[in-house]
Scaffold this motif. Sequence first.
Motif, PDB file in Angstrom:
ATOM      1  N   GLY A 181       0.790  -1.230   0.000  1.00 21.47           N
ATOM      2  CA  GLY A 181       0.000   0.000   0.000  1.00 21.47           C
ATOM      3  C   GLY A 181       0.818   1.274   0.000  1.00 21.47           C
ATOM      4  O   GLY A 181       0.415   2.278  -0.600  1.00 21.47           O
ATOM      5  N   THR A 182       1.985   1.255   0.652  1.00 27.31           N
ATOM      6  CA  THR A 182       2.777   2.486   0.763  1.00 27.31           C
ATOM      7  C   THR A 182       3.210   3.001  -0.601  1.00 27.31           C
ATOM      8  O   THR A 182       3.143   4.204  -0.884  1.00 27.31           O
ATOM      9  CB  THR A 182       4.009   2.245   1.653  1.00 27.31           C
ATOM     10  N   ASP A 183       3.667   2.098  -1.458  1.00 20.75           N
ATOM     11  CA  ASP A 183       4.104   2.520  -2.789  1.00 20.75           C
ATOM     12  C   ASP A 183       2.919   2.708  -3.739  1.00 20.75           C
ATOM     13  O   ASP A 183       3.042   3.438  -4.728  1.00 20.75           O
ATOM     14  CB  ASP A 183       5.068   1.485  -3.371  1.00 20.75           C
ATOM     15  N   GLY A 209      -6.014 -21.168   3.344  1.00 16.78           N
ATOM     16  CA  GLY A 209      -7.347 -21.008   3.897  1.00 16.78           C
ATOM     17  C   GLY A 209      -7.452 -19.835   4.850  1.00 16.78           C
ATOM     18  O   GLY A 209      -8.538 -19.542   5.352  1.00 16.78           O
ATOM     19  N   SER A 210      -6.329 -19.158   5.119  1.00 20.98           N
ATOM     20  CA  SER A 210      -6.320 -18.037   6.058  1.00 20.98           C
ATOM     21  C   SER A 210      -5.459 -16.916   5.498  1.00 20.98           C
ATOM     22  O   SER A 210      -4.235 -17.030   5.431  1.00 20.98           O
ATOM     23  CB  SER A 210      -5.785 -18.489   7.430  1.00 20.98           C
ATOM     24  N   VAL A 211      -6.089 -15.816   5.060  1.00 16.84           N
ATOM     25  CA  VAL A 211      -5.383 -14.665   4.514  1.00 16.84           C
ATOM     26  C   VAL A 211      -5.501 -13.497   5.483  1.00 16.84           C
ATOM     27  O   VAL A 211      -6.587 -13.203   5.985  1.00 16.84           O
ATOM     28  CB  VAL A 211      -5.942 -14.265   3.136  1.00 16.84           C
ATOM     29  N   ILE A 212      -4.376 -12.843   5.745  1.00 19.98           N
ATOM     30  CA  ILE A 212      -4.323 -11.724   6.686  1.00 19.98           C
ATOM     31  C   ILE A 212      -3.753 -10.514   5.964  1.00 19.98           C
ATOM     32  O   ILE A 212      -2.739 -10.616   5.268  1.00 19.98           O
ATOM     33  CB  ILE A 212      -3.442 -12.058   7.901  1.00 19.98           C
ATOM     34  N   CYS A 213      -4.391  -9.365   6.107  1.00 21.41           N
ATOM     35  CA  CYS A 213      -3.940  -8.133   5.469  1.00 21.41           C
ATOM     36  C   CYS A 213      -3.331  -7.211   6.522  1.00 21.41           C
ATOM     37  O   CYS A 213      -3.997  -6.859   7.503  1.00 21.41           O
ATOM     38  CB  CYS A 213      -5.092  -7.436   4.750  1.00 21.41           C
ATOM     39  N   SER A 214      -2.062  -6.862   6.357  1.00 20.36           N
ATOM     40  CA  SER A 214      -1.370  -5.966   7.286  1.00 20.36           C
ATOM     41  C   SER A 214      -1.518  -4.534   6.796  1.00 20.36           C
ATOM     42  O   SER A 214      -1.073  -4.183   5.701  1.00 20.36           O
ATOM     43  CB  SER A 214       0.111  -6.361   7.379  1.00 20.36           C
ATOM     44  N   GLY A 215      -2.123  -3.690   7.616  1.00 20.57           N
ATOM     45  CA  GLY A 215      -2.411  -2.314   7.221  1.00 20.57           C
ATOM     46  C   GLY A 215      -1.174  -1.445   7.144  1.00 20.57           C
ATOM     47  O   GLY A 215      -0.122  -1.757   7.713  1.00 20.57           O
ATOM     48  N   PRO A 216      -1.241  -0.306   6.437  1.00 22.41           N
ATOM     49  CA  PRO A 216      -0.092   0.589   6.257  1.00 22.41           C
ATOM     50  C   PRO A 216       0.308   1.284   7.549  1.00 22.41           C
ATOM     51  O   PRO A 216      -0.456   1.307   8.526  1.00 22.41           O
ATOM     52  CB  PRO A 216      -0.594   1.588   5.210  1.00 22.41           C
ATOM     53  N   LEU A 217       1.500   1.863   7.541  1.00 27.63           N
ATOM     54  CA  LEU A 217       1.994   2.622   8.695  1.00 27.63           C
ATOM     55  C   LEU A 217       1.715   4.112   8.476  1.00 27.63           C
ATOM     56  O   LEU A 217       1.709   4.593   7.345  1.00 27.63           O
ATOM     57  CB  LEU A 217       3.500   2.407   8.868  1.00 27.63           C
ATOM     58  N   PRO A 218       1.496   4.872   9.567  1.00 30.29           N
ATOM     59  CA  PRO A 218       1.282   6.319   9.440  1.00 30.29           C
ATOM     60  C   PRO A 218       2.607   7.034   9.187  1.00 30.29           C
ATOM     61  O   PRO A 218       3.314   7.408  10.122  1.00 30.29           O
ATOM     62  CB  PRO A 218       0.677   6.705  10.794  1.00 30.29           C
ATOM     63  N   VAL A 219       2.966   7.227   7.934  1.00 29.90           N
ATOM     64  CA  VAL A 219       4.250   7.814   7.576  1.00 29.90           C
ATOM     65  C   VAL A 219       4.312   9.283   7.985  1.00 29.90           C
ATOM     66  O   VAL A 219       3.287   9.926   8.231  1.00 29.90           O
ATOM     67  CB  VAL A 219       4.502   7.683   6.061  1.00 29.90           C
ATOM     68  N   ARG A 220       5.532   9.806   8.045  1.00 27.04           N
ATOM     69  CA  ARG A 220       5.752  11.216   8.375  1.00 27.04           C
ATOM     70  C   ARG A 220       6.339  11.922   7.152  1.00 27.04           C
ATOM     71  O   ARG A 220       7.472  12.343   7.144  1.00 27.04           O
ATOM     72  CB  ARG A 220       6.695  11.343   9.574  1.00 27.04           C
ATOM     73  N   ARG A 221       5.530  12.033   6.090  1.00 27.20           N
ATOM     74  CA  ARG A 221       5.976  12.700   4.870  1.00 27.20           C
ATOM     75  C   ARG A 221       4.993  13.807   4.543  1.00 27.20           C
ATOM     76  O   ARG A 221       4.577  14.559   5.413  1.00 27.20           O
ATOM     77  CB  ARG A 221       6.078  11.674   3.726  1.00 27.20           C
ATOM     78  N   ARG A 228      -3.807   9.868   2.043  1.00 23.98           N
ATOM     79  CA  ARG A 228      -4.141   8.720   1.186  1.00 23.98           C
ATOM     80  C   ARG A 228      -3.951   7.404   1.924  1.00 23.98           C
ATOM     81  O   ARG A 228      -4.760   6.480   1.794  1.00 23.98           O
ATOM     82  CB  ARG A 228      -3.290   8.753  -0.085  1.00 23.98           C
ATOM     83  N   LEU A 229      -2.889   7.304   2.717  1.00 20.83           N
ATOM     84  CA  LEU A 229      -2.660   6.078   3.484  1.00 20.83           C
ATOM     85  C   LEU A 229      -3.725   5.906   4.567  1.00 20.83           C
ATOM     86  O   LEU A 229      -4.178   4.792   4.843  1.00 20.83           O
ATOM     87  CB  LEU A 229      -1.264   6.099   4.113  1.00 20.83           C
ATOM     88  N   SER A 230      -4.121   7.010   5.181  1.00 23.17           N
ATOM     89  CA  SER A 230      -5.167   6.946   6.194  1.00 23.17           C
ATOM     90  C   SER A 230      -6.484   6.472   5.572  1.00 23.17           C
ATOM     91  O   SER A 230      -7.219   5.663   6.171  1.00 23.17           O
ATOM     92  CB  SER A 230      -5.352   8.315   6.848  1.00 23.17           C
ATOM     93  N   SER A 231      -6.785   6.967   4.369  1.00 21.03           N
ATOM     94  CA  SER A 231      -8.004   6.546   3.680  1.00 21.03           C
ATOM     95  C   SER A 231      -7.939   5.063   3.318  1.00 21.03           C
ATOM     96  O   SER A 231      -8.930   4.334   3.468  1.00 21.03           O
ATOM     97  CB  SER A 231      -8.200   7.392   2.418  1.00 21.03           C
TER      98      SER A 231
END
Length: 288
Positions: A181-183, A209-221, A228-231
């Motif tokens: 997501g970051t890029d 059978g088990s998929v996990i989605c790791s959310g983005p980090l709150p960048v400091r840019r 956009r990352l928050s959305s």
Amino acid sequence: MSSPLIVTCTSCNMYSKAFSVCIGFTCDKCREIVRLTEKISELDTRIQTLIEDCKSARALDTALDAISLENTVHCSVPAEVEPVQQGNWVTVSRCSCGTKHHSSVPITTSNRFSPLSETPTENPVESALVTGDSITRNVKIETPATIVTCLPGARALDIKANLKVLTNANRKFSKIIIHVGTDDVRLSQSEITKINVKEVCELASTMSGSVICSGPLPVRRSDEMVSRLSSLNGWLYKWCPQNKIEFIDNWKSFWGKPDLLKRDGIHPSWDGAALLSSNMAHSLRDQT
């Protein structure tokens, strides 16, 4: 025509002319300095990534050379030549000097850039896969049989392409964690990014059978990138449970803790990598 007003830049405190009252005015020079500073920071990040990739490539080449040398030593004597034991004497057959001798030992080749696809399939009950962009570079998970694949600069479609390689090799995993997501948000195409993330998760579902989605980090840019990352994080927070995909809310864990990110404001520091690893390991343990 109204006369220009004198306003002060909030950054350098220099005076400038304006035809309307501006709150939080920033002069062109300061805006250009901010833009160039962000570019320099981005270049520094790319340089560090290239340096680390070169170190990893050298280590891989050294290991492959050692394996190649070991195989050469083991295969130096043809397997079909066996000495015949006669008392205390050993009879060894010799070929004529004028006859060309070709070793019958087959030469095997492999692609050093696809070690994951060439690895024998592990027990699907125990093995897990973590795949993502450069954010996952220093992720370390103590859970047994967990493979971490870091693809620097990867977007959702790149992760999908890598998973297709594993699918063609009939690889299966008990659990798959996807961090991306970051890029993707740099493209400023939020709807296309959502579609790509959906396709990645759908492909991963055919491999586990088990998929996990790791959310983005709150960048400091830039504020735009943070927005956009928050959305994207908010969308994943709602979409994942609706599609039976677990969601790791890293945003909540990293928000308001600048020390968890490096100076580039994007990649996790050592403490941040440890926290991200802990979040992923906790999610893997909770999966049944």
